[in-house]
Design an enzyme around this catalytic site. Structure first.
Site, short mmCIF file in Angstrom:
data_model
loop_
_atom_site.label_atom_id
_atom_site.label_comp_id
_atom_site.label_asym_id
_atom_site.label_seq_id
_atom_site.Cartn_x
_atom_site.Cartn_y
_atom_site.Cartn_z
N SER A 180 -8.03 37.48 20.95
CA SER A 180 -7.23 38.40 21.77
C SER A 180 -6.06 39.06 21.04
O SER A 180 -5.34 39.87 21.64
CB SER A 180 -6.69 37.67 23.01
OG SER A 180 -7.73 37.45 23.93
N LYS A 240 -5.93 42.75 21.49
CA LYS A 240 -5.29 43.49 22.59
C LYS A 240 -4.07 44.30 22.15
O LYS A 240 -3.66 45.23 22.87
CB LYS A 240 -4.93 42.53 23.72
CG LYS A 240 -6.15 41.93 24.43
CD LYS A 240 -5.74 41.04 25.59
CE LYS A 240 -6.95 40.54 26.37
NZ LYS A 240 -7.72 39.51 25.65
N SER A 286 -2.86 37.83 28.44
CA SER A 286 -4.16 38.00 27.78
C SER A 286 -5.29 38.16 28.79
O SER A 286 -6.38 37.59 28.62
CB SER A 286 -4.44 36.82 26.83
OG SER A 286 -5.22 37.23 25.74
#
Length: 360
Positions: free
Chosen positions: A124, A127, A181
């Site tokens: 993640s 992101k 997240s």
């Protein structure tokens, strides 16, 4: 009259006896910074200045040059220590993450690195790139987007509190993607991009190339794919770029928030506990985890009076990445304290005091 005669008589005795009286006053320097190297923390504007900051000079300023010999005799001359000698002592820092990098943003130097060029999945951490591409498109952040079936994770079956059909603003979706997240929020943002999901992923890869992230590749906007890969060096570039977005700084370091999702109030927390720690000054943060990537953490923070980017990849264990970050912080603070510690020297003995009396 008697006083004048006695004074004359005393002067004559002193002269005939070979005595000479000199009045000498010894006083400390009025400038406490004399002879020290002062490090300026202003942002480096060009490579020439960066080289000067990265390698402190041993030259002494014109103001103190004349007193160098005197100061050297008392052991009070301090010599500048190179950045390599002062910071990159790997033996004093045990980092358990498979890849790590500590990057000084002002000097442009790596203070510590471990397998920083190894290519690995980044989960993640993806992101951050997702958020930059969304913001680069200058969308209406208050416009609503809906969570659809396409946003459900069918690859790993990760859970989400955003039910299919939930409606939220782009701003809220970005907040949840960066702070907590949230995979469905990130995927929905990419799906609502002009040109669709494919165009969005292409824009992510194009931006990575523009930033010089030559060992980075994105396949999806969430990080659920293990084909999203990068290196610690590339991620330091990405974090530095993301730090220039005020909204990414704000949302990624928000410790917790209660948001209204389709009429329901839901509380979300940051996945990085260090953002709410009083001992940390975190300017940007993102965590990540999938099995192939291990536990990951990237941060921009101010540590030991230095703005740094910290990258930790493939950490084993739930607390290893946070433990590594704290070990890096203590290591930098110890190095700073050692550099600031005063050099103690024995002061020269004072000349004997002359009382003015003549014996015998």
């Amino acid at each position: 009259m008697r006083f004048r005669l006695n004074a004359a008589w005393l002067a004559a005795i002193l002269l005939t006896s070979g005595f000479a009286v000199a009045a000498t006053s010894v006083a400390p320097s009025a400038n406490p910074d004399k002879g020290k190297v002062r490090i300026v923390s202003e942002k480096v504007k060009n490579k020439a200045t960066a080289a000067k900051v990265a390698k402190p000079t041993k030259q002494i300023s014109a103001k103190t040059k004349g007193s160098t010999a005197a100061l050297a005799s008392t052991g009070r001359v301090r010599h500048a220590v190179s950045a390599t000698e002062s910071w990159q002592d790997a033996k004093k820092l045990a980092v358990h993450s498979a890849s790590a990098l500590v990057f000084d943003q002002h000097a442009g130097d790596a203070l510590f690195q471990k397998n920083a060029d190894a290519v690995s999945p980044i989960a993640s951490i993806t992101k951050l790139m997702m958020a930059m591409v969304v913001l680069d498109s200058a969308p209406d952040l208050q416009a609503p987007i809906a969570i659809a079936e396409e946003d459900v994770d069918m690859l790993r079956g990760s859970r989400s509190r955003l039910q299919v059909g939930s409606v939220l603003s782009r701003e809220t979706a970005l907040l949840l993607a960066l702070m907590s997240s949230e995979n469905r929020a990130a995927h929905a943002l990419a799906r609502h991009y002009s040109g669709g999901l494919g165009a969005f992923v292409a824009a992510m890869n194009a931006k990575a190339q523009a930033l010089g992230m030559t060992n980075t590749r994105f396949e999806d906007p969430t990080g659920l794919s293990s084909n999203n890969v990068s290196t610690a060096h590339d991620l330091a570039r990405m974090v530095s770029a993301a730090y220039r977005y005020p909204l990414i700084r704000e949302w990624s370091t928000t410790s917790e928030a209660t948001v209204d999702i389709s009429g329901r109030e839901l509380a979300f927390r940051n996945t990085n506990p260090l953002v709410k720690s009083p001992s940390w000054d975190v300017g940007l943060s993102k965590t990540g985890y999938i099995h192939e990537a291990g536990k990951c953490l990237v941060m921009q923070a101010r540590v030991a009076e230095k703005p740094v980017v910290i990258v930790l990849l493939d950490s084993v264990g739930k607390l290893t990445r946070v433990g590594d970050a704290n070990r890096i912080k203590r290591w930098m603070e110890s190095a700073q304290a050692a550099r600031k510690a005063p050099t103690h020297a024995t002061a020269p003995a004072a000349p004997p005091h002359f009382s003015g009396r003549v014996s015998g």
